[in-house]
Design an enzyme around this catalytic site. Structure first.
Site, PDB file in Angstrom:
ATOM      1  N   LYS A   1       0.873  -1.181   0.000  1.00 34.00           N
ATOM      2  CA  LYS A   1       0.000   0.000   0.000  1.00 34.00           C
ATOM      3  C   LYS A   1       0.909   1.230   0.000  1.00 34.00           C
ATOM      4  CE  LYS A   1      -3.167   2.676   2.846  1.00 34.00           C
ATOM      5  NZ  LYS A   1      -3.695   2.864   4.211  1.00 34.00           N
TER       6      LYS A   1
ATOM      7  N   GLY B   1     -10.853   7.627   7.399  1.00 31.49           N
ATOM      8  CA  GLY B   1     -11.981   8.473   7.754  1.00 31.49           C
ATOM      9  C   GLY B   1     -13.229   7.739   8.190  1.00 31.49           C
TER      10      GLY B   1
ATOM     11  N   ASN C   1      -9.195   1.092  10.266  1.00 29.70           N
ATOM     12  CA  ASN C   1      -8.227   0.863  11.339  1.00 29.70           C
ATOM     13  C   ASN C   1      -8.656   1.565  12.625  1.00 29.70           C
ATOM     14  OD1 ASN C   1      -4.594   1.311  11.682  1.00 29.70           O
ATOM     15  ND2 ASN C   1      -6.051   0.447  13.071  1.00 29.70           N
ATOM     16  N   THR C   2      -8.591   2.898  12.606  1.00 33.69           N
ATOM     17  CA  THR C   2      -8.797   3.657  13.832  1.00 33.69           C
ATOM     18  C   THR C   2     -10.147   3.357  14.483  1.00 33.69           C
ATOM     19  OG1 THR C   2      -7.424   5.450  12.963  1.00 33.69           O
ATOM     20  CG2 THR C   2      -8.892   5.989  14.785  1.00 33.69           C
TER      21      THR C   2
END
Length: 258
Positions: free
Chosen positions: A96, A184, A205-206
């Site tokens: 990536k 986001g 992820n977050t």
């Protein structure tokens, strides 16, 4: 459910996850199992082959496709160097591309990303570039040999949802490669929204790592991605400006029947 093919590999899961920000690496195997993802991204700088306890690879099942990212790269040259290092370390040939020189908003540099993509694709990498959603840049990524295009929904790590929705939709409509919405997405409903739009997959992820219960949040995202994909394939009904009754408004309780 229909399959997603990237780089010649058929994927059953359309949810890709990241490995940063978890309170403990030990929870990562349970998160992966819970959401049934097949692709996991990781920053190469978090891989330490000499320290087993700190080595992220120790917590990722062997049957998972590793997607090392070039986090920390500020230009194409650095991204290429990180990608080659990842492959030399045994992390496979998926990469990536992240090229970020903006420290406030962490927005990707599309021009440098295109350069890195072209070099690495020619070297046999399966390249998934992270980019600001721009149609012309996405077309150049296609020409450069990208295997998918990963537009951001909002600045990375913000959990603000798909703020770039109209631009991402243009890419979905115009680019003949899988579009994976990355960055986001903060809620499972937003993952479903991206899939309803026609995105081929999302990377989260977050939102998972910072939830109170990351394992169950990962499962929630998995369900949302599946629901969104089914909704997209089922074709959403049309929207209308004015009300339209679900049942006939005439011929019921008229005077003759009273």
């Amino acid at each position: 459910m229909d399959k997603l093919v990237i780089g010649g590999v058929e994927l059953k899961s359309r949810l890709l996850i990241g490995t940063g920000k978890f309170s403990s690496k030990k929870i990562i195997p349970d998160v992966i199992k819970s959401c049934e993802t097949q692709v996991v991204t990781m920053a190469l700088r978090r891989v330490d082959l000499k320290a087993k306890e700190e080595n992220l690879l120790e917590y990722i099942p062997k049957d998972i496709i590793l997607l090392p990212n070039t986090s920390g790269a500020r230009n194409a040259e650095e991204a290429v160097r990180i990608a080659r290092l990842a492959r030399a370390m045994g992390c496979g040939n998926w990469i990536k591309i992240e090229v970020i020189s903006d420290n406030k908003y962490l927005l990707p540099d599309n021009q440098e990303t295109i350069k890195a993509t072209e070099i690495l694709a020619k070297e046999g990498f399966v390249v998934l570039p992270y980019m600001s959603p721009d149609l012309m840049a996405a077309k150049r990524l296609v020409e450069a040999g990208a295997a998918a295009v990963m537009p951001l929904g909002a600045p990375i790590g913000t959990n603000r949802g798909i703020k770039t929705k109209e631009l991402v939709q243009i890419l979905i409509d115009e680019i003949d490669l899988p579009i994976i919405v990355d960055a986001g997405i903060g809620r499972p409903s937003e993952a479903a929204e991206a899939m309803e739009m026609g995105a081929e997959a999302v990377l989260v992820n977050t939102a998972i790592a910072t939830a109170n219960d990351p394992v169950n949040m990962a499962k929630a995202f998995s369900f949302a991605v599946k629901a969104g994909r089914i909704a997209y394939l089922s074709k959403l009904g049309p929207t209308k400006q004015y009300a339209q009754a679900s049942s006939p408004l005439t011929g019921f309780l008229n005077e003759g029947e009273l």
